[in-house]
Design an enzyme around this catalytic site. Structure first.
Site, PDB file in Angstrom:
ATOM      1  N   ARG A  29       0.815  -1.208   0.000  1.00 34.61           N
ATOM      2  CA  ARG A  29       0.000   0.000   0.000  1.00 34.61           C
ATOM      3  C   ARG A  29       0.849   1.258   0.000  1.00 34.61           C
ATOM      4  O   ARG A  29       1.941   1.276   0.562  1.00 34.61           O
ATOM      5  CB  ARG A  29      -0.970   0.021   1.172  1.00 34.61           C
ATOM      6  CG  ARG A  29      -0.267   0.018   2.518  1.00 34.61           C
ATOM      7  CD  ARG A  29      -1.132  -0.545   3.581  1.00 34.61           C
ATOM      8  NE  ARG A  29      -1.029  -1.980   3.516  1.00 34.61           N
ATOM      9  CZ  ARG A  29      -1.266  -2.800   4.511  1.00 34.61           C
ATOM     10  NH1 ARG A  29      -1.649  -2.352   5.654  1.00 34.61           N
ATOM     11  NH2 ARG A  29      -1.133  -4.082   4.389  1.00 34.61           N
TER      12      ARG A  29
ATOM     13  N   ASP B 105      -0.969   3.685   4.853  1.00 33.96           N
ATOM     14  CA  ASP B 105      -1.868   3.056   5.815  1.00 33.96           C
ATOM     15  C   ASP B 105      -1.780   3.883   7.096  1.00 33.96           C
ATOM     16  O   ASP B 105      -0.677   4.181   7.568  1.00 33.96           O
ATOM     17  CB  ASP B 105      -1.413   1.614   6.077  1.00 33.96           C
ATOM     18  CG  ASP B 105      -2.375   0.855   6.969  1.00 33.96           C
ATOM     19  OD1 ASP B 105      -3.585   1.119   6.917  1.00 33.96           O
ATOM     20  OD2 ASP B 105      -1.910  -0.021   7.719  1.00 33.96           O
TER      21      ASP B 105
END
Length: 162
Positions: A91, A94
């Site tokens: 990702r 986060d």
């Protein structure tokens, strides 16, 4: 105003830049950043076949209630291109709410204190830097004790920018 500890993490693209942008956005949308830990690097947890993560903890002073803060955080993650396709997957950004004062919240969309923080060295190391003597509201142990007892053996070290 409430004090909230947030974990920021990234393992995609310009990781440090994503976290710096998130800090700026948190300051604009959510409150005042009072303190921040060093940046730490660790191998990915949960799904290990991905790039290393950078993580840090910030102490945020906010007037937002927990669910409103969560909404702001999710908007900041989306601005960074966050995709929620694979659990524990790679990702851009986060942001997790670790602690919100000494609140205990168990909702489908939000659990405070964060349900896995005591199992993750990459969370406890930067949190212990900022608040080693803070007592976990349900486990009734200090953050430094939780770090000492943490079963996670992934190496966590301060990030040296190249």
């Amino acid at each position: 105003m409430s004090n909230v500890y947030l974990l920021l993490g990234s393992n995609e693209g310009n990781r440090l830049n994503w976290m710096q942008q998130a800090i700026g956005q948190l300051g604009i949308k959510s409150g005042n950043i009072l303190r921040r830990s060093a940046v730490y690097q660790t191998a990915a947890w949960g799904l290990s076949d991905q790039p290393d993560f950078l993580n840090m903890v910030v102490l945020l002073e906010t007037g937002l209630q927990p669910l409103a803060l969560l909404k702001n955080i999710q908007e900041i993650e989306q601005l960074a291109g966050r995709q929620r396709e694979i659990k524990w997957g790679q990702r851009t950004l986060d942001i997790d709410i670790l602690l919100y004062e000494d609140e205990i919240i168990n909702l489908p969309e939000l659990t405070i204190p964060h349900g896995f923080m005591q199992e993750r060295r990459f969370t406890l190391a930067p949190l212990a830097e900022l608040a080693p003597d803070l007592i976990h509201p349900t486990l009734k142990k200090s953050i430094k004790t939780l770090l000492l007892e943490c079963p996670d053996q992934l190496e966590v070290h301060t990030y040296e920018q190249q």
